[in-house]
Design an enzyme around this catalytic site. Structure first.
Site, short mmCIF file in Angstrom:
data_model
loop_
_atom_site.label_atom_id
_atom_site.label_comp_id
_atom_site.label_asym_id
_atom_site.label_seq_id
_atom_site.Cartn_x
_atom_site.Cartn_y
_atom_site.Cartn_z
N HIS A 9 0.85 -1.21 0.00
CA HIS A 9 0.00 0.00 0.00
C HIS A 9 0.88 1.25 0.00
O HIS A 9 0.62 2.20 -0.74
CB HIS A 9 -0.86 0.07 1.28
N LYS B 213 -17.94 -6.31 7.17
CA LYS B 213 -16.69 -7.09 7.12
C LYS B 213 -15.98 -6.95 8.46
O LYS B 213 -15.74 -5.83 8.92
CB LYS B 213 -15.82 -6.48 6.00
N ARG C 89 -1.63 -5.62 -8.82
CA ARG C 89 -0.57 -6.58 -8.49
C ARG C 89 -0.37 -7.61 -9.58
O ARG C 89 0.73 -8.08 -9.84
CB ARG C 89 -0.92 -7.32 -7.19
N SER D 21 -3.17 -7.75 2.67
CA SER D 21 -3.38 -7.68 4.13
C SER D 21 -3.89 -9.01 4.66
O SER D 21 -3.48 -9.46 5.73
CB SER D 21 -4.38 -6.58 4.48
O1 PNS Z 1 -8.65 -2.87 0.42
P1 PNS Z 1 -9.90 -3.33 -0.27
O2 PNS Z 1 -10.85 -3.98 0.72
O3 PNS Z 1 -9.61 -4.18 -1.45
O4 PNS Z 1 -10.63 -1.99 -0.81
C1 PNS Z 1 -11.83 -2.06 -1.56
C2 PNS Z 1 -12.46 -0.67 -1.74
C3 PNS Z 1 -12.63 0.02 -0.39
C4 PNS Z 1 -11.58 0.18 -2.60
C5 PNS Z 1 -13.83 -0.90 -2.45
O5 PNS Z 1 -14.52 -1.92 -1.80
C6 PNS Z 1 -14.71 0.33 -2.45
O6 PNS Z 1 -14.47 1.26 -3.18
N1 PNS Z 1 -15.74 0.33 -1.57
C7 PNS Z 1 -16.64 1.45 -1.36
C8 PNS Z 1 -18.08 1.12 -1.79
C9 PNS Z 1 -18.30 1.45 -3.25
O7 PNS Z 1 -18.13 2.56 -3.71
N2 PNS Z 1 -18.70 0.40 -3.99
C10 PNS Z 1 -18.92 0.50 -5.41
C11 PNS Z 1 -17.63 0.25 -6.19
S1 PNS Z 1 -17.88 0.40 -7.91
#
Ligand code: PNS
Length: 159
Positions: free
Chosen positions: A19, A43, A92, A129
């Site tokens: 990150h 979660k 990645r 993570s």
């Molecule tokens: O570290 P992560 O858990 O892979 O991050 C995922 C994240 C937070 C980037 C993604 O789940 C997100 O953007 N969530 C917010 C909800 C949202 O906007 N959902 C629609 C996405 S198109």
């Protein structure tokens, strides 16, 4: 002149060197980088939002133009509220691409927010993570993959 702002969103449970590599590289491309930790009630996380924010604040202080925040709900709403023009994500591997492309397209269709992908440093291409937590749970050494302070907190939490 408009301030060019980007967000690096994620769960950061906990923040890893992968990150930080992306956050540091994004911070050099924008006037202001905002790292936004997702508050996801569905979660279960190992660290609380406050703990994750504190870890992020400490480990990104060196970049100078990075602010830490948290959000729930849609990322595009957070971007609109904060005047953020771009979402930055690390890629990645090809396996990340399908879902990231889908989210990038959805976010653009919802709010015309652009998503920029930065190729992850190959040193961290296998890093996540959740894998770090799994390895650490069973006593594996993940100290090379995390900032020292984060590794200490992780070992303490899992003890
Ligand atoms: O570290 P992560 O858990 O892979 O991050 C995922 C994240 C937070 C980037 C993604 O789940 C997100 O953007 N969530 C917010 C909800 C949202 O906007 N959902 C629609 C996405 S198109």
């Amino acid at each position: 002149m408009t301030t060019r702002r980007a967000v690096c969103p994620g769960s950061f449970d906990p923040v890893t060197n992968g990150h930080l590599d992306i956050i540091g590289r994004a911070s050099r491309l924008f006037d202001e980088g905002i790292v936004a930790g997702l508050i996801n009630k569905a979660k279960s996380s190992l660290f609380t939002v406050d703990e994750r924010i504190e870890m992020l604040a400490e480990t990104t202080a060196k970049y100078g133009n990075v602010k830490i925040d948290s959000f729930h709900g849609l990322l595009v709403d957070f971007c609109r509220d904060r005047g953020i023009q771009a979402i930055v994500k690390g890629l990645r591997a090809v396996s990340d691409f399908d879902y990231e492309l889908q989210m990038g397209q959805m976010n653009h269709s919802l709010a015309e927010i652009e998503t920029l992908f930065i190729p992850t440093n190959p040193l961290y291409s296998y890093l996540s993570s959740s894998l770090v937590k799994e390895v650490a749970t069973y006593g594996g050494d993940v100290s090379a993959l995390l900032p020292e302070s984060v590794n200490r907190l992780l070992v303490d939490r899992l003890r």
